[in-house]
Design a protein around this motif. Structure first.
Motif, PDB file in Angstrom:
ATOM      1  N   THR A  31       0.828  -1.212   0.000  1.00 35.90           N
ATOM      2  CA  THR A  31       0.000   0.000   0.000  1.00 35.90           C
ATOM      3  C   THR A  31       0.863   1.264   0.000  1.00 35.90           C
ATOM      4  OG1 THR A  31      -0.288  -0.227   2.403  1.00 35.90           O
ATOM      5  CG2 THR A  31      -2.071  -1.062   0.996  1.00 35.90           C
ATOM      6  N   ASP A  32       2.006   1.247   0.665  1.00 38.29           N
ATOM      7  CA  ASP A  32       2.924   2.395   0.579  1.00 38.29           C
ATOM      8  C   ASP A  32       3.412   2.579  -0.856  1.00 38.29           C
ATOM      9  OD1 ASP A  32       2.694   2.991   3.249  1.00 38.29           O
ATOM     10  OD2 ASP A  32       4.644   2.157   3.823  1.00 38.29           O
ATOM     11  N   PHE A  33       3.671   1.473  -1.538  1.00 42.56           N
ATOM     12  CA  PHE A  33       4.096   1.529  -2.934  1.00 42.56           C
ATOM     13  C   PHE A  33       2.995   2.140  -3.802  1.00 42.56           C
ATOM     14  CE2 PHE A  33       4.022  -0.534  -7.149  1.00 42.56           C
ATOM     15  CZ  PHE A  33       5.260  -0.151  -7.638  1.00 42.56           C
ATOM     16  N   LEU A  34       1.755   1.733  -3.562  1.00 42.84           N
ATOM     17  CA  LEU A  34       0.650   2.174  -4.419  1.00 42.84           C
ATOM     18  C   LEU A  34       0.236   3.620  -4.191  1.00 42.84           C
ATOM     19  CD1 LEU A  34      -1.577  -1.034  -4.259  1.00 42.84           C
ATOM     20  CD2 LEU A  34      -0.245  -0.221  -6.215  1.00 42.84           C
ATOM     21  N   LYS A  35       0.329   4.091  -2.953  1.00 39.87           N
ATOM     22  CA  LYS A  35      -0.241   5.415  -2.692  1.00 39.87           C
ATOM     23  C   LYS A  35       0.744   6.566  -2.841  1.00 39.87           C
ATOM     24  CE  LYS A  35      -0.058   5.184   2.396  1.00 39.87           C
ATOM     25  NZ  LYS A  35      -0.917   5.070   3.580  1.00 39.87           N
TER      26      LYS A  35
ATOM     27  N   PHE B 110      -3.436   3.323 -10.295  1.00 41.90           N
ATOM     28  CA  PHE B 110      -2.745   2.049 -10.087  1.00 41.90           C
ATOM     29  C   PHE B 110      -3.686   0.881 -10.332  1.00 41.90           C
ATOM     30  CE2 PHE B 110      -4.169   3.326  -5.823  1.00 41.90           C
ATOM     31  CZ  PHE B 110      -4.807   2.179  -5.365  1.00 41.90           C
ATOM     32  N   LEU B 111      -3.075  -0.243 -10.714  1.00 45.13           N
ATOM     33  CA  LEU B 111      -3.794  -1.491 -10.962  1.00 45.13           C
ATOM     34  C   LEU B 111      -3.324  -2.526  -9.949  1.00 45.13           C
ATOM     35  CD1 LEU B 111      -5.519  -3.437 -12.763  1.00 45.13           C
ATOM     36  CD2 LEU B 111      -3.423  -3.855 -14.082  1.00 45.13           C
ATOM     37  N   VAL B 112      -4.274  -3.151  -9.268  1.00 44.75           N
ATOM     38  CA  VAL B 112      -3.958  -4.261  -8.376  1.00 44.75           C
ATOM     39  C   VAL B 112      -4.431  -5.541  -9.066  1.00 44.75           C
ATOM     40  CG1 VAL B 112      -4.365  -5.359  -6.146  1.00 44.75           C
ATOM     41  CG2 VAL B 112      -4.214  -2.868  -6.294  1.00 44.75           C
ATOM     42  N   ILE B 113      -3.476  -6.393  -9.413  1.00 45.12           N
ATOM     43  CA  ILE B 113      -3.799  -7.701  -9.983  1.00 45.12           C
ATOM     44  C   ILE B 113      -3.840  -8.668  -8.810  1.00 45.12           C
ATOM     45  CG2 ILE B 113      -3.046  -9.543 -11.533  1.00 45.12           C
ATOM     46  CD1 ILE B 113      -1.467  -7.329 -13.075  1.00 45.12           C
ATOM     47  N   SER B 114      -5.049  -9.084  -8.444  1.00 47.73           N
ATOM     48  CA  SER B 114      -5.198  -9.878  -7.230  1.00 47.73           C
ATOM     49  C   SER B 114      -5.483 -11.337  -7.565  1.00 47.73           C
ATOM     50  CB  SER B 114      -6.322  -9.311  -6.361  1.00 47.73           C
ATOM     51  OG  SER B 114      -6.352 -10.019  -5.152  1.00 47.73           O
TER      52      SER B 114
ATOM     53  N   ILE C 171      -8.936  -2.596 -10.025  1.00 47.06           N
ATOM     54  CA  ILE C 171      -8.660  -3.909  -9.438  1.00 47.06           C
ATOM     55  C   ILE C 171      -9.001  -4.985 -10.467  1.00 47.06           C
ATOM     56  CG2 ILE C 171      -9.254  -5.531  -7.589  1.00 47.06           C
ATOM     57  CD1 ILE C 171     -10.107  -2.992  -5.948  1.00 47.06           C
ATOM     58  N   LEU C 172      -8.080  -5.917 -10.643  1.00 48.62           N
ATOM     59  CA  LEU C 172      -8.323  -7.086 -11.481  1.00 48.62           C
ATOM     60  C   LEU C 172      -8.456  -8.290 -10.554  1.00 48.62           C
ATOM     61  CD1 LEU C 172      -8.623  -8.490 -14.167  1.00 48.62           C
ATOM     62  CD2 LEU C 172      -6.120  -8.637 -14.313  1.00 48.62           C
ATOM     63  N   ASP C 173      -9.674  -8.776 -10.420  1.00 47.70           N
ATOM     64  CA  ASP C 173     -10.007  -9.890  -9.540  1.00 47.70           C
ATOM     65  C   ASP C 173      -9.941 -11.176 -10.362  1.00 47.70           C
ATOM     66  OD1 ASP C 173     -11.477 -11.900  -8.201  1.00 47.70           O
ATOM     67  OD2 ASP C 173     -12.830 -10.449  -7.267  1.00 47.70           O
ATOM     68  N   THR C 174      -9.057 -12.093  -9.978  1.00 45.69           N
ATOM     69  CA  THR C 174      -8.916 -13.346 -10.734  1.00 45.69           C
ATOM     70  C   THR C 174      -9.562 -14.532 -10.017  1.00 45.69           C
ATOM     71  OG1 THR C 174      -6.830 -14.035  -9.717  1.00 45.69           O
ATOM     72  CG2 THR C 174      -6.677 -12.513 -11.596  1.00 45.69           C
TER      73      THR C 174
ATOM     74  N   GLU D 100      -3.384   7.821 -17.939  1.00 40.22           N
ATOM     75  CA  GLU D 100      -2.215   8.675 -18.154  1.00 40.22           C
ATOM     76  C   GLU D 100      -1.583   9.041 -16.830  1.00 40.22           C
ATOM     77  OE1 GLU D 100      -3.475  12.025 -20.457  1.00 40.22           O
ATOM     78  OE2 GLU D 100      -3.639  10.837 -22.291  1.00 40.22           O
ATOM     79  N   GLY D 101      -0.369   9.549 -16.916  1.00 38.13           N
ATOM     80  CA  GLY D 101       0.334  10.000 -15.719  1.00 38.13           C
ATOM     81  C   GLY D 101       1.199   8.900 -15.146  1.00 38.13           C
ATOM     82  N   LYS D 102       1.427   8.991 -13.845  1.00 39.60           N
ATOM     83  CA  LYS D 102       2.273   8.007 -13.157  1.00 39.60           C
ATOM     84  C   LYS D 102       1.431   6.786 -12.799  1.00 39.60           C
ATOM     85  CE  LYS D 102       5.926  10.971 -11.591  1.00 39.60           C
ATOM     86  NZ  LYS D 102       6.801  11.353 -10.488  1.00 39.60           N
ATOM     87  N   LEU D 103       1.809   5.648 -13.366  1.00 41.06           N
ATOM     88  CA  LEU D 103       1.022   4.425 -13.248  1.00 41.06           C
ATOM     89  C   LEU D 103       1.820   3.348 -12.524  1.00 41.06           C
ATOM     90  CD1 LEU D 103      -0.331   4.298 -16.921  1.00 41.06           C
ATOM     91  CD2 LEU D 103      -1.381   5.398 -14.930  1.00 41.06           C
ATOM     92  N   ARG D 104       1.153   2.697 -11.590  1.00 44.44           N
ATOM     93  CA  ARG D 104       1.775   1.599 -10.835  1.00 44.44           C
ATOM     94  C   ARG D 104       0.916   0.352 -10.948  1.00 44.44           C
ATOM     95  NH1 ARG D 104       5.544   3.622  -6.335  1.00 44.44           N
ATOM     96  NH2 ARG D 104       5.693   5.843  -6.765  1.00 44.44           N
TER      97      ARG D 104
END
Length: 192
Positions: free
Chosen positions: A35-39, A45-49, A73-76, A115-119
């Motif tokens: 979460t520190d990385f993402l915020k 940001f995209l969370v591949i879960s 969020i990408l829920d698998t 666009e912009g800074k993407l994580r």
């Protein structure tokens, strides 16, 4: 484009296109690092879960005070487990954690439409290897890293260092420009 990195003992910034491997024990407290990385210094940001459902990811983001309006969020898991799914602009689904092509394509779509800074956070590569196989997870990781490079985004890829053989860990390590290692006691070491 440089990104600020809020991980202890890591460099203050990393260039766009950088992938970071987060090696952690199976029961490691990765949420704080993730979460520190993402915020930090992020437009979207995209969370591949592959480990938890979208709802659990949303709860984690809320708990750690991460701006959910920036999240996709990408829920698998939910489709395979038969859970109810509420698709929205910011929550997407693939059929299961071994739908590696689907994961890569959803990541491409996210990077192309923002666009912009993407994580990107991949939580976790270990689950991808468990559901598919190590070779498939390795190839998907390579493809995701190529996408990060192409779009000047950055990514954090979770890998448990307790369930894989040393040879597999070394193979994945060699893909990444940075490695963050979380110890059982919570201490963090970094190699960049």
């Amino acid at each position: 484009m440089d990104y600020t990195l809020a991980i202890e003992n890591a460099p203050e910034t990393i260039p766009g296109g950088t992938g970071i491997l987060l090696l952690h024990p199976s029961i490691g407290e990765t949420d704080r690092i993730d979460t520190d990385f993402l915020k930090t210094d992020t437009d979207h940001f995209l969370v591949i879960s592959t480990r938890t459902t979208a709802r659990e990811v949303e709860q984690k983001l809320e708990h750690y005070d991460v701006d959910e309006s920036r999240a996709v969020i990408l829920d698998t898991l939910s489709v395979e487990r038969g859970y109810s799914r509420r698709s929205s602009e910011n929550v997407h689904y693939v059929s299961s954690p071994d739908d590696l092509d689907g994961i890569v394509e959803q990541t491409r779509s996210f990077l192309e439409s923002h666009e912009g800074k993407l994580r990107v956070s991949v939580d976790s590569v270990t689950e991808m290897a468990y559901y598919a196989d190590v070779d498939g997870a390795f190839e998907a990781t390579e493809r995701l890293l190529d996408l990060l490079d192409e779009h000047e985004a950055v990514g954090l890829f979770h890998l448990s260092n307790e369930v894989h053989e040393e040879e597999t860990i070394t193979r994945f390590r060699d893909l990444f420009e940075g490695v963050v290692e979380l110890d059982v006691d919570g201490s963090v070491t970094c190699e960049f």
